[in-house]
Structures are given as C-alpha cells and as structure tokens.
Design an enzyme around this catalytic site. Structure first.
Site, mmCIF file in Angstrom:
data_model
loop_
_atom_site.group_PDB
_atom_site.id
_atom_site.type_symbol
_atom_site.label_atom_id
_atom_site.label_comp_id
_atom_site.label_asym_id
_atom_site.label_seq_id
_atom_site.Cartn_x
_atom_site.Cartn_y
_atom_site.Cartn_z
ATOM 1 C CG ASN A 12 -10.694 87.955 -55.171
ATOM 2 O OD1 ASN A 12 -9.635 87.758 -55.779
ATOM 3 N ND2 ASN A 12 -11.298 89.134 -55.157
ATOM 4 C CE LYS A 14 -9.842 91.282 -52.192
ATOM 5 N NZ LYS A 14 -10.494 92.497 -51.765
ATOM 6 C CG HIS A 99 -13.438 92.481 -57.226
ATOM 7 N ND1 HIS A 99 -13.058 93.602 -56.528
ATOM 8 C CD2 HIS A 99 -13.622 91.499 -56.307
ATOM 9 C CE1 HIS A 99 -13.015 93.303 -55.233
ATOM 10 N NE2 HIS A 99 -13.355 92.030 -55.073
ATOM 11 C CD GLU A 101 -10.359 94.890 -54.413
ATOM 12 O OE1 GLU A 101 -9.687 94.013 -54.995
ATOM 13 O OE2 GLU A 101 -10.709 94.805 -53.224
ATOM 14 C CD GLU A 169 -17.343 90.758 -53.690
ATOM 15 O OE1 GLU A 169 -16.941 89.923 -52.880
ATOM 16 O OE2 GLU A 169 -16.586 91.372 -54.449
ATOM 17 N N GLY A 175 -13.075 94.296 -47.472
ATOM 18 C CA GLY A 175 -11.797 94.519 -46.790
ATOM 19 C C GLY A 175 -11.865 95.504 -45.641
ATOM 20 C CB SER A 214 -16.066 92.182 -44.048
ATOM 21 O OG SER A 214 -15.249 93.265 -44.474
HETATM 22 C C1 PEP Z 1 -13.505 90.477 -52.213
HETATM 23 O O1 PEP Z 1 -12.436 90.972 -52.515
HETATM 24 O O2 PEP Z 1 -14.218 90.009 -53.097
HETATM 25 C C2 PEP Z 1 -13.892 90.466 -50.799
HETATM 26 C C3 PEP Z 1 -15.115 90.110 -50.495
HETATM 27 O O3 PEP Z 1 -12.919 90.818 -49.890
HETATM 28 P P1 PEP Z 1 -13.028 90.679 -48.276
HETATM 29 O O4 PEP Z 1 -13.631 89.343 -47.980
HETATM 30 O O5 PEP Z 1 -11.610 90.791 -47.818
HETATM 31 O O6 PEP Z 1 -13.898 91.799 -47.803
#
Ligand code: PEP
Length: 252
Positions: A12, A14, A99, A101, A169, A175, A214
């Site tokens: 992803n 973003k 997501h 976000e 997640e 992040g 992460s």
């Molecule tokens: C994500 O945005 O779906 C995500 C898992 O980000 P990161 O791997 O940077 O934590």
C-alpha cells in the site's frame, strides 16, 4: 509445497509515488519473475494517478495491481471520487477499503466500507477490507470485540474467497514500528478465522487474512509464519523493491 490459501503480499503506497517510482515497480516485477516471492501472490497498490502507467509496466507479468479506495456508487456527480469500474478499467484487480486512515480521517463507517466492498465486487475487483483496534481499545481488552464488530459490519455476505481478503491492521502498529506480540497476532487471526467460518461456512477457511502494521524484512518471517496469517499488507516497506521483496521472500 504450495500453500492453501495462496499467500498474498500487498503493498500500500498510500499518498506516495510519482512517475519515477515506477522504477521500483519494474524492479519488483523482475524479482517476482525471478521467483523471489515463491508461490505468493504479489500486488502493488500505488496512488490512483499511477495505476494506468503501472499497469503498462506490469502487463503480462506476475504482479497484480490494486487501488487504495473506491466510491460505493458506479458513477455520477461525485466530484473527486473514483468508482470501482474506473479502477478496473485502469488495470486494477484489487482495491483496499476501510483502511484505518480512511475510517479515522474521513469518518468511514462499517456500512460505508461494506458498500464500497460490494461496489468493488460488482465491478469485478477483489476487496481487501481492513479492520483493527486502536491502542486504547486494546488496552481496555476490547480488541477482539472491536474487530469482530468491524468484520460483521464491513464484510459483504455474498463475497467469496476469490473476491474478499481481510487485513487485520492494529491501528497503533501502522507506521509506528510497533507490532503486537506473536501470540496476540495469532489469537486475533484465530478469532477472525472462526468468525469467517460463521459468516461464510466452509468457504471461510479459504478467505485470506493478512496481517498489516510495521511489517518489514526483519519481522516478516515470524509474523507471516503464524497460523491463519495468509500474507501481509505492507505500507512503508512496500515503497522500495528491496524491502518489499525482503518480506515476500519468506515464501521463496
Ligand atoms: C498500512 O498502511 O496498511 C500499513 C500496514 O503501513 P505500515 O506497513 O507502514 O505500518
């Protein structure tokens, strides 16, 4: 021996990536063609502006394309939005919906996420539906009930293992460099698997459940080796082919 369900590693991007970033996608294609990801399915979800050009560089190869969101309607007066049919037409075969976000930043409800997933399936896209608890919810011992509620509210009842992927997640792991313990991930994935069985019967066993938050080359082997973890949704570490392949490489 190939695994069932087939593992999926999704990147992803973003709101990152200009045309120059296509070089990374070219490098990913080379790596996957060189079997660096074994039998795993690999997809990249760049920003919508890059989907058409990414489709051109990926044409005929083993990497599929995804988008990061879609509108629940097929078309109409929705300035700035993109429909699932448009994404399909541009070359996507997956779309991420719900997501955290977007749930947090745009107030997206479970009902909206479900209508987006239904629109995606209708347009011939597989939906990657994200769920996950906040830090406060985990600390209050509510992680499983929050995620179960999101699953019941966001998953289309008519979806199938071919057009549905669930991504667990934890919001606080995205992040941040933080990850849950292996046993917390295993427990959550087991509870998601049980719920998918309730909703979809036997087909629930074949719906892929990704872990996201992460994931990086140094922790991928442990996280992706857990029971009921069928791959990863990767944010930051998917921007560079080397890192992304370092994660997908655990399936080689
Ligand atoms: C994500 O945005 O779906 C995500 C898992 O980000 P990161 O791997 O940077 O934590």
């Amino acid at each position: 021996m190939s695994r069932d369900p087939r593992p999926l590693v999704a990147g992803n991007w973003k709101m990152n990536g200009l045309k120059a970033g296509l070089e990374e996608i070219v490098a990913m294609r080379r790596a996957v063609e060189g079997r660096q990801a074994g039998d795993a399915e690999i997809i990249v979800c760049p920003p919508a502006t890059l989907i058409i050009s990414a489709a051109a560089v990926l044409q005929g190869g083993p990497i599929a394309l995804g988008a990061q969101d879609c509108h629940p309607k097929a078309g109409g007066a929705y300035t700035g939005d993109i429909s699932a049919a448009m994404l399909k037409d541009a070359g996507a075969s997956y779309v991420i919906v719900g997501h955290s976000e977007r749930r947090a930043g745009y107030g997206e409800s479970d009902a909206l996420v479900r209508s987006k997933a239904e629109a995606a399936n209708e347009a011939g896209l597989a939906a990657i539906i994200c769920v996950g608890e906040t830090k406060a919810e985990r600390e209050a011992g509510e992680a499983v009930s929050v995620v179960s509620g999101q699953i019941r509210g966001s998953l289309p009842p008519a979806a199938t293992p071919a057009n549905l992927v669930v991504a667990y997640e934890p919001v606080w792991a995205i992040g941040t460099g933080l990850t849950p313990t292996a046993s917390d991930v295993a427990d959550m994935h087991a509870s998601i698997r049980a719920l998918l069985g309730e909703i979809y019967g036997e087909a629930g066993v074949r719906v892929r459940i990704l872990y996201g938050g992460s994931v990086k080359p140094s922790n991928a082997r442990e996280l992706l080796g857990l029971p009921n973890v069928d791959g990863a949704l990767v944010g930051g570490a998917s921007l560079k082919a080397n890192d992304f392949m370092g994660i997908a490489g655990i399936y080689a």
